[in-house]
Write a protein that holds these residues in place. Sequence first.
Motif, short mmCIF file in Angstrom:
data_model
loop_
_atom_site.label_atom_id
_atom_site.label_comp_id
_atom_site.label_asym_id
_atom_site.label_seq_id
_atom_site.Cartn_x
_atom_site.Cartn_y
_atom_site.Cartn_z
N LYS A 7 37.37 10.04 43.56
CA LYS A 7 36.60 9.24 44.51
C LYS A 7 36.22 10.10 45.70
N LEU A 8 35.16 9.68 46.36
CA LEU A 8 34.68 10.34 47.54
C LEU A 8 35.66 10.11 48.68
N VAL A 9 35.99 11.19 49.40
CA VAL A 9 36.91 11.06 50.54
C VAL A 9 36.28 11.70 51.78
N ARG A 10 36.80 11.33 52.92
CA ARG A 10 36.34 11.92 54.17
C ARG A 10 36.61 13.43 54.17
N ASP A 11 35.82 14.16 54.95
CA ASP A 11 35.82 15.62 54.94
C ASP A 11 37.17 16.27 55.22
N LYS A 12 37.98 15.66 56.07
CA LYS A 12 39.25 16.28 56.47
C LYS A 12 40.43 15.93 55.57
N MET A 37 28.30 8.17 44.46
CA MET A 37 29.67 7.97 44.94
C MET A 37 29.69 7.24 46.29
N LEU A 38 28.68 7.48 47.13
CA LEU A 38 28.59 6.73 48.38
C LEU A 38 28.39 5.24 48.11
N ASP A 39 27.58 4.92 47.11
CA ASP A 39 27.38 3.52 46.75
C ASP A 39 28.69 2.89 46.29
N LYS A 40 29.46 3.62 45.49
CA LYS A 40 30.77 3.12 45.05
C LYS A 40 31.71 2.97 46.24
N LEU A 42 30.91 2.39 49.33
CA LEU A 42 30.51 1.22 50.12
C LEU A 42 31.09 -0.06 49.50
N ASN A 43 31.03 -0.16 48.18
CA ASN A 43 31.63 -1.32 47.50
C ASN A 43 33.13 -1.38 47.75
N GLU A 44 33.79 -0.22 47.68
CA GLU A 44 35.23 -0.15 47.91
C GLU A 44 35.57 -0.59 49.34
N GLU A 45 34.84 -0.07 50.31
CA GLU A 45 35.11 -0.41 51.71
C GLU A 45 34.81 -1.88 51.98
N CYS A 46 33.77 -2.40 51.36
CA CYS A 46 33.43 -3.81 51.52
C CYS A 46 34.55 -4.69 50.96
N ALA A 47 35.05 -4.34 49.80
CA ALA A 47 36.15 -5.11 49.19
C ALA A 47 37.40 -5.04 50.08
N GLU A 48 37.66 -3.87 50.65
CA GLU A 48 38.83 -3.73 51.54
C GLU A 48 38.64 -4.58 52.79
N TYR A 49 37.43 -4.60 53.33
CA TYR A 49 37.17 -5.45 54.50
C TYR A 49 37.34 -6.93 54.14
N GLN A 50 36.81 -7.33 52.99
CA GLN A 50 36.92 -8.73 52.57
C GLN A 50 38.39 -9.12 52.40
N VAL A 64 30.07 4.84 55.96
CA VAL A 64 29.46 5.05 54.65
C VAL A 64 27.96 4.73 54.71
N ILE A 65 27.60 3.67 55.40
CA ILE A 65 26.18 3.32 55.53
C ILE A 65 25.42 4.45 56.23
N TYR A 66 26.00 5.01 57.29
CA TYR A 66 25.36 6.14 57.97
C TYR A 66 25.22 7.33 57.02
N ALA A 67 26.23 7.59 56.22
CA ALA A 67 26.17 8.71 55.27
C ALA A 67 25.09 8.48 54.21
#
Length: 107
Positions: A7-12, A37-40, A42-50, A64-67
């Motif tokens: 999965k896509l992870v933050r740079d650090k 992977m950004l689209d995936k 975004l779905n992951e982060e949305c599910a976590e927020y929900q 993710v939206i900015y990226a």
Amino acid sequence: MTKTYNKLVRDKIPKIIESSGNTCKTRILSDEEYIEMLDKKLNEECAEYQADKNIEELADMLEVIYAIAKAKGTSIEELEKVRLEKAENRGGFDEKILLIETVVNEA
């Protein structure tokens, strides 16, 4: 023990993993793979927020939206301009309006 993510992870994140004494395997994505992977993500982060309703998850979605915008050649300023134009023309969500139904008049 090996744990597979793919999965896509933050740079650090790889440096954080290595600074804790662990190792990780990474690769750089192609532009096409990156957007996929950004689209995936975004779905992951949305599910976590929900699930959590946590402001940090909301901030992750925004990151993710900015990226995605940047990857598609759009600046954050342009994204914000489009958002503001749409809000000007169609409104925002401040009035909490729930559309129940419409009746289409046949001519």
